[in-house]
Scaffold this motif. Structure first.
Motif, PDB file in Angstrom:
ATOM      1  N   SER A 194       0.833  -1.203   0.000  1.00 10.15           N
ATOM      2  CA  SER A 194       0.000   0.000   0.000  1.00 10.15           C
ATOM      3  C   SER A 194       0.864   1.248   0.000  1.00 10.15           C
ATOM      4  CB  SER A 194      -0.925   0.022   1.223  1.00 10.15           C
ATOM      5  OG  SER A 194      -0.174   0.060   2.416  1.00 10.15           O
ATOM      6  N   SER A 195       0.335   2.301  -0.588  1.00  4.73           N
ATOM      7  CA  SER A 195       0.941   3.630  -0.499  1.00  4.73           C
ATOM      8  C   SER A 195       0.119   4.458   0.479  1.00  4.73           C
ATOM      9  CB  SER A 195       0.958   4.313  -1.874  1.00  4.73           C
ATOM     10  OG  SER A 195       1.837   3.654  -2.746  1.00  4.73           O
ATOM     11  N   PHE A 196       0.807   5.326   1.215  1.00  2.76           N
ATOM     12  CA  PHE A 196       0.127   6.167   2.183  1.00  2.76           C
ATOM     13  C   PHE A 196      -0.305   7.470   1.516  1.00  2.76           C
ATOM     14  CE2 PHE A 196       3.251   3.909   5.064  1.00  2.76           C
ATOM     15  CZ  PHE A 196       2.320   2.953   5.458  1.00  2.76           C
ATOM     16  N   ALA A 197      -1.524   7.893   1.816  1.00  7.47           N
ATOM     17  CA  ALA A 197      -2.077   9.118   1.242  1.00  7.47           C
ATOM     18  C   ALA A 197      -2.922   9.820   2.292  1.00  7.47           C
ATOM     19  CB  ALA A 197      -2.919   8.809   0.004  1.00  7.47           C
ATOM     20  N   ALA A 198      -3.135  11.121   2.072  1.00  8.71           N
ATOM     21  CA  ALA A 198      -3.901  11.907   3.034  1.00  8.71           C
ATOM     22  C   ALA A 198      -5.314  11.357   3.214  1.00  8.71           C
ATOM     23  CB  ALA A 198      -3.951  13.362   2.580  1.00  8.71           C
ATOM     24  N   GLY A 199      -5.882  10.789   2.141  1.00  8.24           N
ATOM     25  CA  GLY A 199      -7.235  10.253   2.224  1.00  8.24           C
ATOM     26  C   GLY A 199      -7.359   9.036   3.107  1.00  8.24           C
ATOM     27  N   GLY A 200      -6.225   8.472   3.549  1.00  7.25           N
ATOM     28  CA  GLY A 200      -6.269   7.310   4.407  1.00  7.25           C
ATOM     29  C   GLY A 200      -6.479   7.632   5.875  1.00  7.25           C
ATOM     30  N   LEU A 201      -6.518   8.922   6.237  1.00  2.52           N
ATOM     31  CA  LEU A 201      -6.746   9.339   7.617  1.00  2.52           C
ATOM     32  C   LEU A 201      -8.087  10.040   7.732  1.00  2.52           C
ATOM     33  CD1 LEU A 201      -3.250  10.771   8.693  1.00  2.52           C
ATOM     34  CD2 LEU A 201      -4.153   8.463   9.029  1.00  2.52           C
ATOM     35  N   GLU A 202      -8.905   9.618   8.695  1.00  2.00           N
ATOM     36  CA  GLU A 202     -10.197  10.247   8.951  1.00  2.00           C
ATOM     37  C   GLU A 202     -10.263  10.647  10.426  1.00  2.00           C
ATOM     38  OE1 GLU A 202     -13.242   7.502   7.876  1.00  2.00           O
ATOM     39  OE2 GLU A 202     -12.658   7.420   5.747  1.00  2.00           O
TER      40      GLU A 202
ATOM     41  N   ALA B 228     -10.920  -1.505   5.433  1.00  2.00           N
ATOM     42  CA  ALA B 228     -10.775  -1.846   6.847  1.00  2.00           C
ATOM     43  C   ALA B 228     -10.013  -0.721   7.524  1.00  2.00           C
ATOM     44  CB  ALA B 228     -10.049  -3.176   7.009  1.00  2.00           C
ATOM     45  N   SER B 229     -10.117  -0.632   8.850  1.00  2.00           N
ATOM     46  CA  SER B 229      -9.487   0.502   9.517  1.00  2.00           C
ATOM     47  C   SER B 229      -9.022   0.134  10.918  1.00  2.00           C
ATOM     48  CB  SER B 229     -10.440   1.697   9.594  1.00  2.00           C
ATOM     49  OG  SER B 229     -11.543   1.393  10.436  1.00  2.00           O
ATOM     50  N   ALA B 230      -8.048   0.897  11.390  1.00  2.97           N
ATOM     51  CA  ALA B 230      -7.597   0.888  12.784  1.00  2.97           C
ATOM     52  C   ALA B 230      -7.858   2.274  13.346  1.00  2.97           C
ATOM     53  CB  ALA B 230      -6.120   0.543  12.875  1.00  2.97           C
ATOM     54  N   SER B 231      -7.908   2.403  14.673  1.00  2.00           N
ATOM     55  CA  SER B 231      -8.114   3.717  15.278  1.00  2.00           C
ATOM     56  C   SER B 231      -6.995   4.007  16.276  1.00  2.00           C
ATOM     57  CB  SER B 231      -9.473   3.790  15.970  1.00  2.00           C
ATOM     58  OG  SER B 231      -9.519   2.927  17.091  1.00  2.00           O
ATOM     59  N   PHE B 232      -6.585   5.274  16.309  1.00  3.74           N
ATOM     60  CA  PHE B 232      -5.573   5.765  17.253  1.00  3.74           C
ATOM     61  C   PHE B 232      -6.148   6.982  17.964  1.00  3.74           C
ATOM     62  CE2 PHE B 232      -3.278   3.576  13.979  1.00  3.74           C
ATOM     63  CZ  PHE B 232      -2.119   3.064  14.561  1.00  3.74           C
ATOM     64  N   ARG B 233      -5.925   7.062  19.262  1.00  2.00           N
ATOM     65  CA  ARG B 233      -6.336   8.258  19.998  1.00  2.00           C
ATOM     66  C   ARG B 233      -5.429   8.435  21.212  1.00  2.00           C
ATOM     67  NH1 ARG B 233     -12.135   5.786  22.014  1.00  2.00           N
ATOM     68  NH2 ARG B 233     -11.433   4.828  23.980  1.00  2.00           N
ATOM     69  N   ASN B 234      -5.441   9.652  21.725  1.00  2.41           N
ATOM     70  CA  ASN B 234      -4.683   9.999  22.942  1.00  2.41           C
ATOM     71  C   ASN B 234      -3.227   9.540  22.861  1.00  2.41           C
ATOM     72  OD1 ASN B 234      -7.054  11.090  24.030  1.00  2.41           O
ATOM     73  ND2 ASN B 234      -7.642   9.147  24.960  1.00  2.41           N
ATOM     74  N   VAL B 235      -2.544  10.052  21.847  1.00  2.00           N
ATOM     75  CA  VAL B 235      -1.113   9.763  21.694  1.00  2.00           C
ATOM     76  C   VAL B 235      -0.343  10.683  22.627  1.00  2.00           C
ATOM     77  CG1 VAL B 235       0.831   9.663  20.105  1.00  2.00           C
ATOM     78  CG2 VAL B 235      -1.473   9.053  19.312  1.00  2.00           C
ATOM     79  N   VAL B 236       0.506  10.108  23.487  1.00  2.00           N
ATOM     80  CA  VAL B 236       1.231  10.865  24.497  1.00  2.00           C
ATOM     81  C   VAL B 236       2.713  10.547  24.402  1.00  2.00           C
ATOM     82  CG1 VAL B 236       1.547  11.275  26.973  1.00  2.00           C
ATOM     83  CG2 VAL B 236      -0.750  10.914  26.051  1.00  2.00           C
ATOM     84  N   VAL B 237       3.540  11.599  24.501  1.00  2.00           N
ATOM     85  CA  VAL B 237       4.992  11.441  24.575  1.00  2.00           C
ATOM     86  C   VAL B 237       5.460  12.125  25.854  1.00  2.00           C
ATOM     87  CG1 VAL B 237       7.220  11.940  23.499  1.00  2.00           C
ATOM     88  CG2 VAL B 237       5.225  11.411  22.067  1.00  2.00           C
ATOM     89  N   ALA B 238       6.159  11.377  26.694  1.00  6.83           N
ATOM     90  CA  ALA B 238       6.734  11.936  27.917  1.00  6.83           C
ATOM     91  C   ALA B 238       8.241  11.742  27.874  1.00  6.83           C
ATOM     92  CB  ALA B 238       6.145  11.255  29.146  1.00  6.83           C
ATOM     93  N   ASP B 239       9.004  12.800  28.169  1.00 11.38           N
ATOM     94  CA  ASP B 239      10.457  12.676  28.072  1.00 11.38           C
ATOM     95  C   ASP B 239      11.016  12.038  29.334  1.00 11.38           C
ATOM     96  OD1 ASP B 239      10.464  14.585  30.033  1.00 11.38           O
ATOM     97  OD2 ASP B 239      11.341  16.150  28.780  1.00 11.38           O
TER      98      ASP B 239
ATOM     99  N   GLY C 121     -10.956   9.957  17.832  1.00 15.23           N
ATOM    100  CA  GLY C 121      -9.584   9.773  17.372  1.00 15.23           C
ATOM    101  C   GLY C 121      -9.496   9.729  15.857  1.00 15.23           C
ATOM    102  N   VAL C 122      -8.402   9.211  15.358  1.00 17.20           N
ATOM    103  CA  VAL C 122      -8.197   9.150  13.927  1.00 17.20           C
ATOM    104  C   VAL C 122      -8.340   7.704  13.456  1.00 17.20           C
ATOM    105  CG1 VAL C 122      -5.671   8.901  14.124  1.00 17.20           C
ATOM    106  CG2 VAL C 122      -6.680   9.769  11.993  1.00 17.20           C
ATOM    107  N   ARG C 123      -9.133   7.516  12.399  1.00 16.04           N
ATOM    108  CA  ARG C 123      -9.247   6.212  11.766  1.00 16.04           C
ATOM    109  C   ARG C 123      -8.251   6.149  10.618  1.00 16.04           C
ATOM    110  NH1 ARG C 123     -14.228   5.000   9.151  1.00 16.04           N
ATOM    111  NH2 ARG C 123     -13.700   2.802   9.304  1.00 16.04           N
ATOM    112  N   VAL C 124      -7.479   5.071  10.576  1.00 16.45           N
ATOM    113  CA  VAL C 124      -6.531   4.844   9.483  1.00 16.45           C
ATOM    114  C   VAL C 124      -7.137   3.765   8.603  1.00 16.45           C
ATOM    115  CG1 VAL C 124      -4.176   4.234   8.867  1.00 16.45           C
ATOM    116  CG2 VAL C 124      -4.626   5.436  11.010  1.00 16.45           C
ATOM    117  N   VAL C 125      -7.503   4.144   7.381  1.00 17.65           N
ATOM    118  CA  VAL C 125      -8.301   3.278   6.505  1.00 17.65           C
ATOM    119  C   VAL C 125      -7.433   2.742   5.376  1.00 17.65           C
ATOM    120  CG1 VAL C 125     -10.342   3.128   5.044  1.00 17.65           C
ATOM    121  CG2 VAL C 125     -10.335   4.671   7.028  1.00 17.65           C
ATOM    122  N   ILE C 126      -7.524   1.447   5.117  1.00 22.38           N
ATOM    123  CA  ILE C 126      -6.860   0.828   3.979  1.00 22.38           C
ATOM    124  C   ILE C 126      -7.920   0.277   3.039  1.00 22.38           C
ATOM    125  CG2 ILE C 126      -6.582  -1.391   5.187  1.00 22.38           C
ATOM    126  CD1 ILE C 126      -3.973  -1.737   3.571  1.00 22.38           C
ATOM    127  N   ASP C 127      -7.710   0.504   1.732  1.00 22.88           N
ATOM    128  CA  ASP C 127      -8.690   0.080   0.732  1.00 22.88           C
ATOM    129  C   ASP C 127      -7.955  -0.231  -0.561  1.00 22.88           C
ATOM    130  OD1 ASP C 127     -11.073  -0.561  -0.442  1.00 22.88           O
ATOM    131  OD2 ASP C 127     -11.965   1.433  -0.287  1.00 22.88           O
TER     132      ASP C 127
END
Length: 578
Positions: free
Chosen positions: A386-394, A567-578, A399-405
């Motif tokens: 697959s190639s990644f494109a802006a249309g693959g993020l909703e 199909a899709s996966a979902s991501f939310r509440n991404v946190v980075v702590a140093d 959170g954000v759905r990452v869609v593959i089609d």
């Protein structure tokens, strides 16, 4: 022919063989150090249309030069139109051209190549009905010797234009006999990093360990090629001095054991690493001793001693155990930066303690909308269908759905989405709440990654086996900017989750410290790696990524079932702590 000319000729012949055996009528062939001139796209498009439109099928060119050089202004050419000419002789360079299957077969029948391949091609022009653009659209680098370190192929792979990027394989193990080395004890450890960059498995010591006898030294050297500041009993030092295989190296200000000075080692087996004005070393002394070529990369400044890089951080209970089952582990990279198969490495036992997470939160994104901390990724990588494109993020409230089609256009057969942090981070905790994609042939990824040198720490979920999580580490040595990007498998192993990662949202985290990496699921430790377990710990700043992709290899996740797409996966509440 010179060695370089032989290598270039061999690469072209291999490309011709692939064209003959492939499924495409025409193939674009580029050398590794080519670059596109301004206006190349328009020039190539016009020339290609003219080549196909001005000739009958039986007269169409089987080779179209996109890149060439007029040999001293002596080239003989017959003009065809404003965009094309037919070369007779006098073209130099063969760094970019379009070749037909029939043309590739004709070139193979004309073998062997005698002399430089681009000169040999001048005698093949009539056989392949060669044409050339009126002006070259592609050029070669001429500021450096042709070298894979300047290859454009990885960039074409990232854009999805090509898929396979051949990797030069590093030396698998020692380039010479075992090395015993002593450092000056400075804050930054450059000697260990330098030996690692030369293709050696390096183990460093702190100096307070119990001295090893000759038998213990022999056991350690079954796994490692070079030992830095090794604690050795006098008898072990004497035995090593009597063994012609051993090489001895010390920094100019090193405090080696007193007995070393009395060993009277011959110059061919020992060297003193002289220091430059900045307190670092030079390649000349080490490479002369090891009898290897000096790397193109500068001599490394190394890493702070407190990072404990190249220490063997495995617990005694994790050593000398049975090899892992196929369910626990997968094949790892065969490189000098992973333990050899003879070490019988297996995943460490799960630790009960939870790493201190009291660091300062530096990034916190709900992912429900576009965030300045994370940008859309529009590229791909070798092995990804697959190639990644802006249309693959909703972006949604949860959170954000990452869609593959399925992708109906040209290029990769699928289109998906990916995001990446706007900046890089050095150590910390990286966590996200994720619901993985479901479906055979699909993978959800949340990971840290960098290039030059390539280093990576992964969390991945295979849609075909969603009750397990794949953890992985890629390591290459060197300072920032070092072109060392070997490895395509890393050192992966599976972790049983006890639940289906595609049926609900769970929190996953990578806790990355200088001396270890810990993976957590719902704030419980599920896996941990120390240095040389089975690789050193990545030490350079990396970016945070999230994606859904489809591996070309079916071993990881199976074959894509297009009936289950999108199909899709979902991501939310991404946190980075140093």
């Amino acid at each position: 022919m010179t060695r370089q000319e032989v290598a270039v000729a061999r690469s072209h012949v291999e490309a011709w063989k692939e064209v003959v055996s492939g499924s495409h009528d025409f193939v674009l062939i580029l050398e590794d150090d080519a670059w596109f001139k301004p206006g190349a796209r328009t020039a190539i498009d016009r020339g290609w249309r003219a080549a196909l439109g001005r000739f009958a099928d039986n007269e169409r060119p089987q080779l179209l030069y996109l890149s060439y050089s007029d040999a001293g202004g002596t080239a003989v050419r017959h003009e065809v139109c404003a965009d094309l000419f037919r070369p007779v002789r006098g073209l130099w360079f063969l760094s970019g051209y379009v070749l037909s299957r029939e043309g590739a077969a004709a070139l193979l029948r004309a073998m062997p190549v005698v002399g430089p391949v681009d000169l040999w091609m001048n005698y093949r022009f009539p056989e392949v009905k060669a044409l050339a653009l009126s002006r070259p659209a592609i050029a070669q680098r001429h500021d450096v010797t042709s070298d894979n370190a300047y290859s454009m192929m990885p960039f074409l792979a990232r854009a999805g234009i090509v898929d396979g990027v051949s990797e030069a394989k590093p030396t698998g193990g020692a380039v010479c006999g075992p090395v015993l080395a002593w450092s000056g004890g400075r804050e930054n450890e450059c000697l260990a990093m330098a030996l690692s960059m030369l293709g050696m498995r390096v183990r460093a010591f702190d100096g307070h360990e119990v001295p090893m006898d000759h038998r213990e030294l022999s056991e350690v050297l079954k796994t490692f090629d070079a030992l830095i500041d090794p604690p050795l009993a006098p008898a072990a030092l004497t035995a090593a001095a009597a063994d012609d295989r051993f090489l001895w190296l010390r920094e100019a200000d090193a405090r080696a054991p007193d007995v070393v000075d009395s060993l009277l080692l011959p110059p061919r087996r020992s060297a003193v690493l002289r220091l430059n004005d900045q307190g670092g070393g030079t390649w000349r002394d080490i490479c002369s001793l090891l009898q290897v070529s000096e790397p193109v990369a500068p001599f490394p400044s190394g890493v702070p001693r407190e990072f404990r890089m190249f220490r063997d951080g495995r617990l005694p209970t994790d050593l000398n155990v049975e090899a892992p089952s196929r369910r626990e582990s997968m094949p790892i990279d065969d490189s000098p930066w992973a333990l050899p198969t003879s070490s019988r490495w297996r995943p460490s036992r799960k630790k009960d303690s939870i790493p201190n997470s009291s660091g300062c939160v530096v990034v916190e994104a709900t992912m429900s909308e576009i965030s300045p901390e994370f940008r859309v990724l529009t590229e791909t990588f070798p092995g990804n269908l697959s190639s990644f494109a802006a249309g693959g993020l909703e972006h949604r409230e949860d959170g954000v759905r990452v869609v593959i089609d399925v992708c109906k256009g040209e290029g990769r057969p699928y289109q998906s989405g990916a995001f990446v942090s706007a900046r890089s981070f050095s150590y910390g905790r990286f966590q996200a709440q994720i619901q993985a994609v479901s479906g055979s042939g699909l993978v959800t990824g949340f990971f840290l990654h960098r290039g030059s040198p390539r280093q990576e720490i992964d969390i991945e979920f295979a849609g075909s086996d969603p009750r397990r999580m794949l953890t992985n580490v890629f390591f290459n040595p060197g300072d920032e900017g070092t072109e060392m990007d070997y490895g395509y498998r890393g050192s992966p192993c599976w972790i049983d989750l006890g639940f289906d990662a595609t049926e609900g949202v769970h929190e996953y985290a990578i806790d990355w410290r200088p001396d270890r990496v810990t993976w957590l699921v719902d704030r419980a430790v599920v896996h941990e790696r120390a240095s040389w377990d089975p690789t050193p710990i990545p030490h350079l700043a990396m970016r945070v990524y999230g994606n859904v992709w489809a591996p070309r290899s079916e071993e990881l996740a199976g074959r894509v079932d297009e009936r289950a797409l999108p199909a899709s996966a979902s991501f939310r509440n991404v946190v980075v702590a140093d």
